[in-house]
Design an enzyme around this catalytic site. Structure first.
Site, PDB file in Angstrom:
ATOM      1  CB  THR A 131      29.322  79.024  71.163  1.00 41.79           C
ATOM      2  OG1 THR A 131      28.441  77.603  71.146  1.00 41.79           O
ATOM      3  CG2 THR A 131      28.322  79.834  70.147  1.00 41.79           C
ATOM      4  CG  ASP A 190      28.161  69.457  68.273  1.00 37.63           C
ATOM      5  OD1 ASP A 190      29.087  68.716  68.601  1.00 37.63           O
ATOM      6  OD2 ASP A 190      28.303  70.142  67.258  1.00 37.63           O
ATOM      7  CG  HIS A 212      29.877  66.710  66.199  1.00 34.83           C
ATOM      8  ND1 HIS A 212      30.954  67.234  66.793  1.00 34.83           N
ATOM      9  CD2 HIS A 212      30.277  67.007  64.649  1.00 34.83           C
ATOM     10  CE1 HIS A 212      31.686  67.769  66.073  1.00 34.83           C
ATOM     11  NE2 HIS A 212      31.489  67.402  65.005  1.00 34.83           N
ATOM     12  CD  GLU A 258      34.304  68.474  62.385  1.00 34.71           C
ATOM     13  OE1 GLU A 258      35.601  69.084  62.200  1.00 34.71           O
ATOM     14  OE2 GLU A 258      33.759  68.702  63.520  1.00 34.71           O
TER      15      GLU A 258
HETATM   16  C1  ACM Z   1      31.836  72.020  60.903  1.00 33.73           C
HETATM   17  O1  ACM Z   1      32.322  73.292  61.113  1.00 33.73           O
HETATM   18  N1  ACM Z   1      32.120  70.831  61.479  1.00 33.73           N
HETATM   19  C2  ACM Z   1      30.628  71.833  60.009  1.00 33.73           C
END
Ligand code: ACM
Ligand code: ZN
Length: 761
Positions: free
Chosen positions: A470, A192, A265, A328
């Site tokens: 997290t 990420d 991400h 996203e």
């Molecule tokens: C997500 O919660 N962005 C998959």
């Protein structure tokens, strides 16, 4: 705080239900036999009839939980293991069991476990562990007769190890706890923005640079000003460690599905290889949360890079599914990038969504050529779904429904039921979380099969999963707190075809499972033990009822009237007494009453402040409905005396995703209105913005044409407007911006408007 002298404890009988079954998830058929079979220091099985990994699993868990040794006995084992089920194939060399069933029969004559497959034997072993109960120093087996098999083939828990890193041992512990509750899929979110966590031999900088950040946010993303610690934070898994975890999970019949996020991400990867972005700018691995504009460029070099990464990933993970993210990903950079525009032209693509679909399609082709299946978040539907892609539906169930109708496989993981990073209670002691409200009861309502799907399309729903993001979960202790007991409610949803009622589940949980989790030292949340506040409308005010959940938990409620900083008056109430708060008279000052719940030892104060104002409990007609996710107690939420507070825990505010919100308050009688006050939430990090303006009309009857309009811009979360008019009906119209400006949190998307507690003077 002065402690009330008068303790008026009430014996609260919450439920008439008696506990039904010690095993969660609840078996398909279970009959308890009134028999306790004592266990000695040893428990014997024929080790020839059990796979060595399962034997070792049982041996270590048994020892850990009870101190009992598992020993081999071929002639006369204490529990016999038997193949029982029917087989599809007539070929005796390779019989295929019809189902994944197992059965248990523990009666006074004999103790037998029946199974169809090695996997179902493992399930039986986990049920056996839960059937071992304790009475003083003695452990015994609960007599019973059961047969059982899972409803869904994907029973998942996810773990984000990027925002916070968890060691191999911690990941193994997470997997161990999953196995206890018959989860079979571990979704490992390995990359990420804030950290790349998997060694890729061809690209060493991914972990040399991408696995570490220089600083991490302190507090909540929405806090202003934002603060950071200045410590280097990070870590990654070497490939041999990844193999070790995969094998560990495999020994527990758990598949590990890795997630390698693209095209969004990806800031950690771009910090290591900035040439893979659209701008080529060198940026750091971020220490803030959120969604970033810098994503992988769609040029062929990036596609090549991603394929090379996946080439190594597929050799490490035997899982059929490989998760490629897809959520996203702002298209801000792509729209301005010459390389991306060229890819669009060459491939006859017309929109940025189609470009994303092209990117995902390249991965789909590659993974398919490797004998794997691509799975991605529901955004991969935008611009067209790749031929072999499976969809993980998170923004609701709609994406999943659309994909199933297109004959694509689906895993349901909607935020509404499955985001365990949300708050699980509104208790003031809850540790900081991302926001949102997901109590145990809500998780229990989860059904992976949406009603909208035909029986024919239902088969595309593989199952369900909860996600543990997290950002606000920095330790194993906290991870267990957020995961348990909610994971047990989820286990019911993905294992049971027909699950018992929530009350029955709760009784079983308190009777059996808390002790079971204690044996493992799990730091599960005790939120369900806190009395719940139930507020209802009453004549001229509200009734407040404190509802406890257990027979033997005593508590009292104490009320104090607070004026400014000094307090006056106090009164102790017994549980199950209902407090009535009568609204104050129009034109008089509102008062604040604090209620505290104290247990027998005077601990755990559960404190609420009620503003007793002049329209407490008033009738309100919502012309615009709140979003179902943020509709707690409907319109009463606006006049229940409890003002929405920070941190935002999801339950006290009404949330809207529309740019216009309207509601009408009925005061019951005509009166003079001097001023209207309304609270707004300002949490831009969560895409919640103050609205632009509020307009108000007052009428003696519910007609609005030609009524004078009072309007004012909103410049603070405590909005007020002067009025001075007589009337019975108050029409409130809230105008929010349509789209959040680019460059701000959630730029390009519609903002949320959150409101709470309307007051009139
Ligand atoms: C997500 O919660 N962005 C998959
Ligand atoms: Zn580009």
């Amino acid at each position: 705080m002065k402690v009330c002298v008068l303790y008026l404890f009430c014996f609260l009988v919450w439920s008439q239900l008696s506990a039904q079954c010690p095993i969660i998830p609840t078996p398909k058929e279970y009959t308890q036999i009134d028999l306790k079979i004592p266990l000695g220091n040893e428990l014997s099985l024929d080790s020839n009839s059990i796979h060595s990994a399962t034997w070792n699993y049982l041996k270590s868990n048994l020892k850990l939980q009870t101190g009992i040794d598992l020993v081999h006995n071929a002639e006369n084992p204490f529990i016999e293991l038997q193949f029982k089920y029917e087989f599809q194939s007539l070929n005796q060399n390779q019989p295929i069991p019809i189902s994944n069933e197992y059965g248990i029969s523990f009666n006074s004559d004999k103790r037998t476990i029946y199974f169809a497959t090695e996997e179902s034997k493992f399930h039986a072993i986990n049920s056996l562990l839960q059937l071992i109960r304790q009475n003083g120093m003695i452990f015994y087996l609960q007599g019973c007769q059961l047969s059982d098999s899972p409803a869904f083939e994907w029973r998942g828990l996810h773990l984000d190890v990027s925002r916070h890193f968890f060691t191999v041992d911690e990941v193994k512990r997470y997997i161990d706890l999953m196995a206890l509750y018959k989860f079979n899929t571990f979704h490992w979110h390995l990359t990420d923005d804030q950290g790349w966590r998997i060694e890729i031999k061809k690209y060493p900088k991914l972990t040399e640079i991408g696995a570490f950040r220089d600083r991490t946010m302190i507090g909540h993303y929405s806090d202003q000003p934002r603060t950071f610690d200045k410590t280097t934070y990070g870590g990654f898994y070497r490939q041999d460690q990844i193999r070790e975890v995969v094998q560990y999970a495999r020994d527990r019949f758990i598949k590990v599905v890795p997630e390698i996020e693209l095209p969004g991400h990806s800031r950690a990867a771009l910090a290591a290889y900035p040439e893979l972005s659209c701008t080529g700018d060198q940026n750091e691995v971020p220490g803030t949360w959120g969604v970033f504009d810098d994503i992988y460029c769609s040029k062929s070099e990036t596609i090549e890079f991603m394929k090379n990464v996946l080439e190594e990933v597929v050799t490490l993970f035997p899982s059929e599914y490989i998760h490629i993210g897809g959520d996203e990903a702002p298209k801000t950079r792509w729209k301005k990038c010459a390389n991306c525009q060229q890819v669009m032209t060459e491939n006859n693509l017309h929109t940025a969504h189609e470009l994303q679909s092209y990117f995902i399609g390249q991965m789909d082709q590659f993974l398919t050529s490797k004998g794997k299946k691509l799975i991605g978040w529901d955004e991969i539907l935008e611009g067209g779904l790749s031929p072999n892609a499976a969809v993980m539906s998170w923004r609701g169930v709609e994406g999943g429904i659309a994909a199933a109708k297109q004959k694509h496989e689906v895993v349901m993981t909607p935020t509404t039921y499955c985001y365990f990073d949300y708050y699980q209670s509104g208790h003031p002691s809850e540790p900081i979380a991302i926001g949102g409200f997901l109590p145990l009861e809500k998780v229990y309502q989860f059904n992976p099969l949406p009603e909208e799907l035909s029986e024919l399309d239902e088969k595309y729903i593989l199952g369900g999963q909860a996600n543990l993001w997290t950002e606000y979960i920095a330790s194993m202790n906290q991870l267990e707190y957020m995961t348990y007991p909610r994971a047990l409610a989820l286990a019911q949803a993905v294992w049971c075809k027909e699950k018992p009622s929530f009350d029955s589940f709760l009784t079983d949980f308190i009777t059996y499972q808390e002790e079971y989790l204690d044996r493992y030292g799990v730091n599960y949340a005790r939120s369900i033990h806190q009395p719940k506040l139930e507020i209802t409308r009453a004549k001229n005010g509200i009734n407040v009822h404190f509802k406890g959940i257990e027979e033997n938990y005593h508590f009292m409620v104490c009320t104090k009237e607070i004026r400014g900083f000094s307090m006056s008056g106090e009164q102790a109430m017994g549980v199950n007494d209902t407090l009535f708060f009568e609204h104050c008279l129009p034109g008089t000052q509102s008062k604040t009453i604090r209620t505290s719940v104290l247990d027998e030892a005077g601990r755990q104060p559960f404190t609420n402040e009620f503003i007793v104002h002049s329209i407490l409990g008033a009738e309100i007609e919502m012309i615009t409905q709140p979003h179902p996710k943020y509709d707690h107690n409907g319109s009463l939420n606006l006049v229940d005396g409890i003002a929405g507070t920070l941190p935002w825990k999801g339950s006290q505010w009404l949330g809207f995703d529309t740019s216009y919100v309207e509601f009408i308050v009925d005061l019951g009688t005509i009166r003079t209105i001097q001023e209207l006050k309304l609270g707004f939430l300002d949490q831009n990090g969560s895409w919640i913005y103050l609205p632009e303006s509020v307009s108000v009309q007052i009428s003696t009857e519910s007609k609005w044409r030609s009524k004078k309009m009072y309007s004012k811009d909103v410049d603070s979360s405590n909005f007020s407007i002067s009025i001075s008019k007589k009337g019975r009906y108050v029409r409130v119209m809230i105008h929010a911006m349509d789209i959040i400006p680019e460059g701000q949190d959630g730029g390009g998307f519609a903002p949320w408007t959150f409101i709470d507690e309307i007051q009139l003077k």
